[in-house]
Design an enzyme around this catalytic site. Structure first.
Site, PDB file in Angstrom:
ATOM      1  N   ASP A 177       0.880  -1.168   0.000  1.00 28.47           N
ATOM      2  CA  ASP A 177       0.000   0.000   0.000  1.00 28.47           C
ATOM      3  C   ASP A 177       0.909   1.206   0.000  1.00 28.47           C
ATOM      4  OD1 ASP A 177      -2.255   1.690   0.263  1.00 28.47           O
ATOM      5  OD2 ASP A 177      -3.297   0.120   1.380  1.00 28.47           O
ATOM      6  N   ARG A 238     -10.747  -2.480 -10.174  1.00 29.27           N
ATOM      7  CA  ARG A 238     -11.061  -1.861 -11.460  1.00 29.27           C
ATOM      8  C   ARG A 238     -10.133  -2.466 -12.509  1.00 29.27           C
ATOM      9  NH1 ARG A 238     -15.308  -0.506  -9.674  1.00 29.27           N
ATOM     10  NH2 ARG A 238     -16.129   1.609  -9.437  1.00 29.27           N
ATOM     11  N   ASP A 262     -13.346  -9.882 -12.141  1.00 30.25           N
ATOM     12  CA  ASP A 262     -14.723  -9.390 -12.043  1.00 30.25           C
ATOM     13  C   ASP A 262     -14.842  -8.035 -12.714  1.00 30.25           C
ATOM     14  OD1 ASP A 262     -17.448  -9.465 -11.020  1.00 30.25           O
ATOM     15  OD2 ASP A 262     -16.828  -7.934  -9.572  1.00 30.25           O
ATOM     16  N   GLU A 267     -15.439  -2.252 -19.974  1.00 29.19           N
ATOM     17  CA  GLU A 267     -16.603  -3.128 -19.746  1.00 29.19           C
ATOM     18  C   GLU A 267     -17.800  -2.632 -20.560  1.00 29.19           C
ATOM     19  OE1 GLU A 267     -17.363  -3.139 -15.540  1.00 29.19           O
ATOM     20  OE2 GLU A 267     -15.328  -3.781 -15.092  1.00 29.19           O
ATOM     21  N   HIS A 285     -18.631  -8.091 -13.255  1.00 31.56           N
ATOM     22  CA  HIS A 285     -18.646  -6.934 -12.325  1.00 31.56           C
ATOM     23  C   HIS A 285     -19.811  -7.038 -11.329  1.00 31.56           C
ATOM     24  CE1 HIS A 285     -17.344  -2.465 -11.836  1.00 31.56           C
ATOM     25  NE2 HIS A 285     -17.807  -2.949 -10.695  1.00 31.56           N
ATOM     26  N   GLY A 287     -19.162  -7.656  -7.863  1.00 34.35           N
ATOM     27  CA  GLY A 287     -18.573  -7.665  -6.515  1.00 34.35           C
ATOM     28  C   GLY A 287     -19.545  -7.238  -5.434  1.00 34.35           C
TER      29      GLY A 287
HETATM   30  C1  DGY Z   1     -18.347   0.132  -6.828  1.00 31.58           C
HETATM   31  O1  DGY Z   1     -19.131   0.427  -5.920  1.00 31.58           O
HETATM   32  O2  DGY Z   1     -17.362   0.813  -7.101  1.00 31.58           O
HETATM   33  C2  DGY Z   1     -18.665  -1.088  -7.616  1.00 31.58           C
HETATM   34  O3  DGY Z   1     -17.641  -1.399  -8.502  1.00 31.58           O
HETATM   35  C3  DGY Z   1     -19.962  -0.908  -8.384  1.00 31.58           C
HETATM   36  O4  DGY Z   1     -19.903   0.277  -9.071  1.00 31.58           O
END
Ligand code: DGY
Length: 319
Positions: A177, A238, A262, A267, A285, A287
């Site tokens: 991080d 992302r 995901d 996309e 996507h 999640g």
């Molecule tokens: C987020 O909340 O960033 C998720 O990827 C859905 O947009």
């Protein structure tokens, strides 16, 4: 007069009920995707917008938004779809929905790890297409997850929940991080000051960092070369953090044994080779896609709106 709120996508019923109670919402019952121009037109006279990451607020879009719009209360934790500097320049408040989707996204990350390691996509396809013929000691042999090393890029809220869940598989947690976390948050995870330091320790590598110009293509061919042979890469943050060409080359050579994705660049028109490769486990996507989390995301966005219109600082203000 109740503030007018443009809601770009169909939201959970309970969230829309609260919107109808407290605001004058412009809802999207058919869940149509707005074009850029249609979005700007629909925002005429609105005081606020609740968008998702599916709508892009570039500097150009922000400049063209009606002056009535004062706040963008995102239904998402990620806000890389909003040009935050342009929003600040225009005096627009921007909020997101942190915390409430950490459990769901971490669950999905564990699914990606298991699915990629145990070849769940391949197995499912075999059964569904009636191509499964036999059992043998060499059939569908994958990678064991238990006891392996998991490297996490971004040990924020989601990363820490993923680490907790992964410890249930006796995994040893490593992370990178921008800064080392206090030891109570690290909970035994081993810090690496650069991505280069982290890579050699990753039997599994998971991304939980935000997409910024600095993290764009963070996983490139140089860093992949530092991974142990046969590492597994998963991403529920992302798509932008991965250099697709580099990862696909590594999946083909076997340097990376499998990936679980995901999120993607561009996309839903993802790099076509991901679909062709047998060693990719691909989700669309999802999640945060649980009932509990989607309700909580909507309520969190509304809490931010409520605070703003009551003259208070919204809790999740990012601009
Ligand atoms: C987020 O909340 O960033 C998720 O990827 C859905 O947009």
């Amino acid at each position: 007069m109740k503030p007018v709120v443009l809601v770009t996508r169909k939201l959970p019923e309970a969230v829309e009920d609260r919107l109808r109670r407290d605001y004058q919402p412009r809802l999207n019952p058919d869940d149509r995707l707005y074009s850029r121009d249609a979005l700007i037109e629909a925002a005429a006279g609105a005081d606020a917008i609740i968008p998702c990451h599916t709508e892009r607020f570039s500097a150009e879009v922000i400049a063209r938004l009606p002056a009535s719009v004062r706040i963008i209360a995102n239904f998402s934790v990620g806000y890389d779809h909003v040009d935050v500097e342009a929003a600040k320049g225009r005096g627009l408040v921007v909020t997101n929905t942190p915390e409430v989707l950490s459990d769901a996204t971490a669950e999905l990350t564990i699914l990606l790890m298991l699915g990629a390691a145990r070849r769940a996509g391949e197995g499912e396809r075999l059964v569904r297409t009636r191509a499964w013929r036999d059992w043998s000691p060499s059939f569908m042999v994958g990678t064991q997850v238990s006891g392996k090393r998991l490297g996490i890029v971004g040990l924020g809220r989601v990363g820490r929940v993923t680490a907790r869940r992964a410890r249930g598989f006796d995994m040893e947690i490593h992370y990178h991080d921008l800064q080392r976390l206090p030891s109570d948050l690290e909970a035994g995870a081993i810090y690496h000051p650069t991505p280069e330091d982290l890579m050699p320790h990753c039997d599994f590598l998971a991304f939980h960092c935000v997409a910024t110009p600095q993290t764009r293509k963070m996983l490139n061919s140089d860093r992949i070369a530092l991974l142990p042979p046969g590492a597994i890469v998963v991403n529920a943050s992302r798509g932008a953090v991965i250099d697709d060409e580099a990862l696909i080359a590594a999946l083909k050579s076997g340097k990376v044994a499998a990936d679980g994705l995901d999120v993607y660049n561009n996309e839903p028109d993802i790099h076509p080779e991901y679909r062709e490769l047998p060693n990719t486990f691909l989700m669309p996507h999802i999640g945060s896609a649980t009932k509990e989390t989607r309700d909580a995301m909507g309520f969190r966005a509304l809490d931010n709106l409520d605070a703003f219109f009551a003259g208070r600082e919204p809790k999740d203000r990012v601009a």
